[in-house]
Motif scaffolding. Structure first.
Motif, PDB file in Angstrom:
ATOM      1  N   ILE A 157      26.903 -10.418  26.914  1.00  0.00           N
ATOM      2  CA  ILE A 157      26.155 -11.617  26.536  1.00  0.00           C
ATOM      3  C   ILE A 157      27.107 -12.748  26.176  1.00  0.00           C
ATOM      4  O   ILE A 157      26.917 -13.898  26.578  1.00  0.00           O
ATOM      5  CB  ILE A 157      25.200 -11.324  25.359  1.00  0.00           C
ATOM      6  N   ILE A 158      28.152 -12.432  25.435  1.00  0.00           N
ATOM      7  CA  ILE A 158      29.041 -13.477  24.955  1.00  0.00           C
ATOM      8  C   ILE A 158      30.484 -12.993  24.932  1.00  0.00           C
ATOM      9  O   ILE A 158      30.760 -11.842  24.578  1.00  0.00           O
ATOM     10  CB  ILE A 158      28.593 -13.969  23.553  1.00  0.00           C
ATOM     11  N   THR A 159      31.368 -13.878  25.342  1.00  0.00           N
ATOM     12  CA  THR A 159      32.802 -13.649  25.211  1.00  0.00           C
ATOM     13  C   THR A 159      33.320 -14.475  24.050  1.00  0.00           C
ATOM     14  O   THR A 159      33.089 -15.690  23.989  1.00  0.00           O
ATOM     15  CB  THR A 159      33.548 -14.067  26.495  1.00  0.00           C
ATOM     16  N   PHE A 160      33.994 -13.817  23.128  1.00  0.00           N
ATOM     17  CA  PHE A 160      34.690 -14.513  22.048  1.00  0.00           C
ATOM     18  C   PHE A 160      36.172 -14.567  22.394  1.00  0.00           C
ATOM     19  O   PHE A 160      36.783 -13.527  22.665  1.00  0.00           O
ATOM     20  CB  PHE A 160      34.515 -13.777  20.713  1.00  0.00           C
ATOM     21  N   GLY A 198      29.186  -6.750  17.203  1.00  0.00           N
ATOM     22  CA  GLY A 198      28.433  -7.092  18.417  1.00  0.00           C
ATOM     23  C   GLY A 198      28.411  -5.980  19.441  1.00  0.00           C
ATOM     24  O   GLY A 198      27.580  -5.983  20.357  1.00  0.00           O
ATOM     25  N   GLY A 199      29.314  -5.019  19.295  1.00  0.00           N
ATOM     26  CA  GLY A 199      29.316  -3.841  20.161  1.00  0.00           C
ATOM     27  C   GLY A 199      29.452  -4.178  21.634  1.00  0.00           C
ATOM     28  O   GLY A 199      30.167  -5.097  22.027  1.00  0.00           O
ATOM     29  N   GLU A 200      28.749  -3.409  22.462  1.00  0.00           N
ATOM     30  CA  GLU A 200      28.876  -3.540  23.913  1.00  0.00           C
ATOM     31  C   GLU A 200      28.282  -4.835  24.458  1.00  0.00           C
ATOM     32  O   GLU A 200      28.468  -5.162  25.626  1.00  0.00           O
ATOM     33  CB  GLU A 200      28.211  -2.347  24.596  1.00  0.00           C
ATOM     34  N   ASP A 201      27.541  -5.577  23.621  1.00  0.00           N
ATOM     35  CA  ASP A 201      26.996  -6.857  24.067  1.00  0.00           C
ATOM     36  C   ASP A 201      28.059  -7.945  24.136  1.00  0.00           C
ATOM     37  O   ASP A 201      27.816  -9.011  24.718  1.00  0.00           O
ATOM     38  CB  ASP A 201      25.880  -7.337  23.125  1.00  0.00           C
ATOM     39  N   VAL A 202      29.225  -7.690  23.525  1.00  0.00           N
ATOM     40  CA  VAL A 202      30.217  -8.751  23.425  1.00  0.00           C
ATOM     41  C   VAL A 202      31.552  -8.323  24.018  1.00  0.00           C
ATOM     42  O   VAL A 202      31.837  -7.132  24.189  1.00  0.00           O
ATOM     43  CB  VAL A 202      30.426  -9.209  21.965  1.00  0.00           C
ATOM     44  N   GLU A 203      32.340  -9.331  24.324  1.00  0.00           N
ATOM     45  CA  GLU A 203      33.707  -9.155  24.777  1.00  0.00           C
ATOM     46  C   GLU A 203      34.588  -9.979  23.839  1.00  0.00           C
ATOM     47  O   GLU A 203      34.296 -11.154  23.574  1.00  0.00           O
ATOM     48  CB  GLU A 203      33.836  -9.658  26.211  1.00  0.00           C
ATOM     49  N   ILE A 238      28.197 -14.169  29.556  1.00  0.00           N
ATOM     50  CA  ILE A 238      27.347 -15.281  29.979  1.00  0.00           C
ATOM     51  C   ILE A 238      27.655 -16.514  29.138  1.00  0.00           C
ATOM     52  O   ILE A 238      27.600 -17.647  29.619  1.00  0.00           O
ATOM     53  CB  ILE A 238      25.855 -14.894  29.855  1.00  0.00           C
ATOM     54  N   TYR A 239      28.021 -16.278  27.872  1.00  0.00           N
ATOM     55  CA  TYR A 239      28.370 -17.369  26.965  1.00  0.00           C
ATOM     56  C   TYR A 239      29.812 -17.229  26.495  1.00  0.00           C
ATOM     57  O   TYR A 239      30.396 -16.137  26.562  1.00  0.00           O
ATOM     58  CB  TYR A 239      27.421 -17.387  25.757  1.00  0.00           C
ATOM     59  N   TYR A 240      30.346 -18.337  26.017  1.00  0.00           N
ATOM     60  CA  TYR A 240      31.761 -18.384  25.622  1.00  0.00           C
ATOM     61  C   TYR A 240      31.874 -19.114  24.293  1.00  0.00           C
ATOM     62  O   TYR A 240      31.352 -20.227  24.138  1.00  0.00           O
ATOM     63  CB  TYR A 240      32.564 -19.119  26.689  1.00  0.00           C
ATOM     64  N   LYS A 241      32.545 -18.453  23.352  1.00  0.00           N
ATOM     65  CA  LYS A 241      32.776 -19.088  22.045  1.00  0.00           C
ATOM     66  C   LYS A 241      34.205 -18.837  21.597  1.00  0.00           C
ATOM     67  O   LYS A 241      34.725 -17.726  21.736  1.00  0.00           O
ATOM     68  CB  LYS A 241      31.810 -18.563  20.988  1.00  0.00           C
ATOM     69  N   VAL A 242      34.810 -19.865  21.025  1.00  0.00           N
ATOM     70  CA  VAL A 242      36.160 -19.770  20.474  1.00  0.00           C
ATOM     71  C   VAL A 242      36.064 -19.553  18.973  1.00  0.00           C
ATOM     72  O   VAL A 242      35.341 -20.275  18.277  1.00  0.00           O
ATOM     73  CB  VAL A 242      36.967 -21.051  20.770  1.00  0.00           C
ATOM     74  N   VAL A 291      22.201 -14.655  16.167  1.00  0.00           N
ATOM     75  CA  VAL A 291      22.777 -15.327  17.330  1.00  0.00           C
ATOM     76  C   VAL A 291      22.668 -14.441  18.567  1.00  0.00           C
ATOM     77  O   VAL A 291      22.210 -14.873  19.635  1.00  0.00           O
ATOM     78  CB  VAL A 291      24.249 -15.710  17.058  1.00  0.00           C
ATOM     79  N   LEU A 292      23.089 -13.185  18.438  1.00  0.00           N
ATOM     80  CA  LEU A 292      23.022 -12.276  19.577  1.00  0.00           C
ATOM     81  C   LEU A 292      21.584 -12.059  20.040  1.00  0.00           C
ATOM     82  O   LEU A 292      21.298 -12.053  21.238  1.00  0.00           O
ATOM     83  CB  LEU A 292      23.654 -10.936  19.207  1.00  0.00           C
ATOM     84  N   SER A 293      20.689 -11.877  19.095  1.00  0.00           N
ATOM     85  CA  SER A 293      19.286 -11.654  19.435  1.00  0.00           C
ATOM     86  C   SER A 293      18.709 -12.855  20.178  1.00  0.00           C
ATOM     87  O   SER A 293      17.984 -12.693  21.181  1.00  0.00           O
ATOM     88  CB  SER A 293      18.484 -11.394  18.151  1.00  0.00           C
TER      89      SER A 293
END
Length: 338
Positions: free
Chosen positions: A3-6, A27-32, A83-87, A102-104
């Motif tokens: 869902i989101i890459t940090f 965030g577990g497997e939903d995040v990178e 899908i999303y990108y946050k710094v 946020v994740l939900s």
């Protein structure tokens, strides 16, 4: 599907980066989580590799020669699979309860087929050395919990700016707009927010205090004396903002007004740093900046120069400069931005 890459730009961050990384792991497997080791000379790279080994599929370590904060952000964007990108800077962290929301929200928007270009959330200035906090909330500017366009922006209030801490962008939108931050330059977070804005067609404001922005570390880039020393880099970003976007090609009037206000604020900060330096060479550099803006586009110059903040920065003579600095310092005290 992530869902989101940090992206965590990290340079000699061994003393504090683990708090940042640990705040993102739930965030577990939903995040990178991309830990970008930007040519560090301490244990930063080793710590990044350790997290990548312990959390495969979630954490990845990227090692590169030192290119500065902007190049670390670029590297994260090049490698992002979310899908999303946050710094998230390596000395900051995220709030656990807000993180869940946020994740939900992002998962729901993707599932419904309405992934927005920008998710906007609140951030908190954590002035640890003063034991104070300051929430920056956007409820006066945007309606909450709905997909909107810029036409539904409620107000344009100068000083309430969208910063890197408050945005989560759709990754492909950032790539499509050709975002590329300059190397070896501080203050590029302003470009990261400013340049993509005309490409943002849909946004969503979630009223949660997601990002915790640490202020007070020695040598931090937003410390006033550090900003004065790095005024040439502040000037470079200011020029790039002028050159990167023609606000008069932005057809949505709410967004155009906001972007002109943002440019005004950054130019005021640059001018204030020159005044505070009491250096004739720096004073001439900011005069050249104002002249460049005027020559580049007179309409933009008039809006910035004769805005509320811009007018305060251009009072004549030494007395005018002293009054301008006082106005800047009062704004800084109220907004607590460094």
């Amino acid at each position: 599907m992530k869902i989101i890459t940090f992206a965590i730009p990290s340079y000699n961050s061994q003393d504090y980066m683990e708090k940042c990384i640990n705040s993102l792991l739930p965030g577990g497997e939903d995040v990178e989580i991309l830990i970008v080791d930007d040519g560090s000379t301490d244990r930063t790279g080793e710590i990044a590799d350790d997290y990548a080994a312990r959390y495969p599929g979630i954490c990845r370590a990227i090692h590169q020669p030192n290119g500065g904060h902007g190049e670390a952000v670029n590297a994260g964007l090049r490698n992002a699979q979310g899908i999303y990108y946050k710094v998230v800077d390596s000395d900051d962290w995220v709030d656990p309860e807000a993180y869940v929301q946020v994740l939900s929200t992002l998962k729901r928007l993707v599932r419904q087929g309405t992934p927005v270009d920008m998710l906007l959330t609140n951030y908190v200035y954590e002035k640890v050395h003063e034991n104070t906090r300051r929430r920056m909330v956007y409820s006066l500017l945007f309606p909450q919990n709905k997909v909107i366009g810029w036409s539904e922006m409620k107000h344009n209030i100068k000083g309430f700016t969208i910063l890197m801490h408050s945005v989560t962008y759709r990754t492909q939108m950032l790539r499509d707009c050709g975002l590329e931050l300059p190397k070896h330059t501080f203050y590029v977070d302003n470009l990261f927010v400013y340049v993509p804005l005309p490409h943002v067609k849909t946004l969503y404001y979630l009223n949660v205090n997601f990002y915790r922005y640490f202020i007070g570390r020695e040598g931090q880039s937003v410390a006033e004396q550090t900003m004065i020393k790095r005024i040439d880099q502040q000037l470079r970003v200011n020029y790039l903002m002028i050159d990167s976007v023609d606000p008069w090609k932005v057809t949505e009037k709410h967004l155009r007004k906001y972007m002109l206000g943002y440019l005004e604020m950054i130019t005021v900060v640059t001018t204030s740093m020159a005044y505070l330096s009491h250096d004739k060479e720096n004073l001439e550099k900011v005069r050249a900046l104002w002249r460049y803006m005027k020559q580049k586009d007179r309409r933009t110059y008039m809006k910035v120069r004769y805005g509320i903040m811009g007018s305060a920065m251009n009072l004549p003579g030494p007395t005018g400069r002293r009054l301008s600095v006082k106005a800047y310092q009062l704004t800084r005290k109220i907004m607590k931005f460094n």
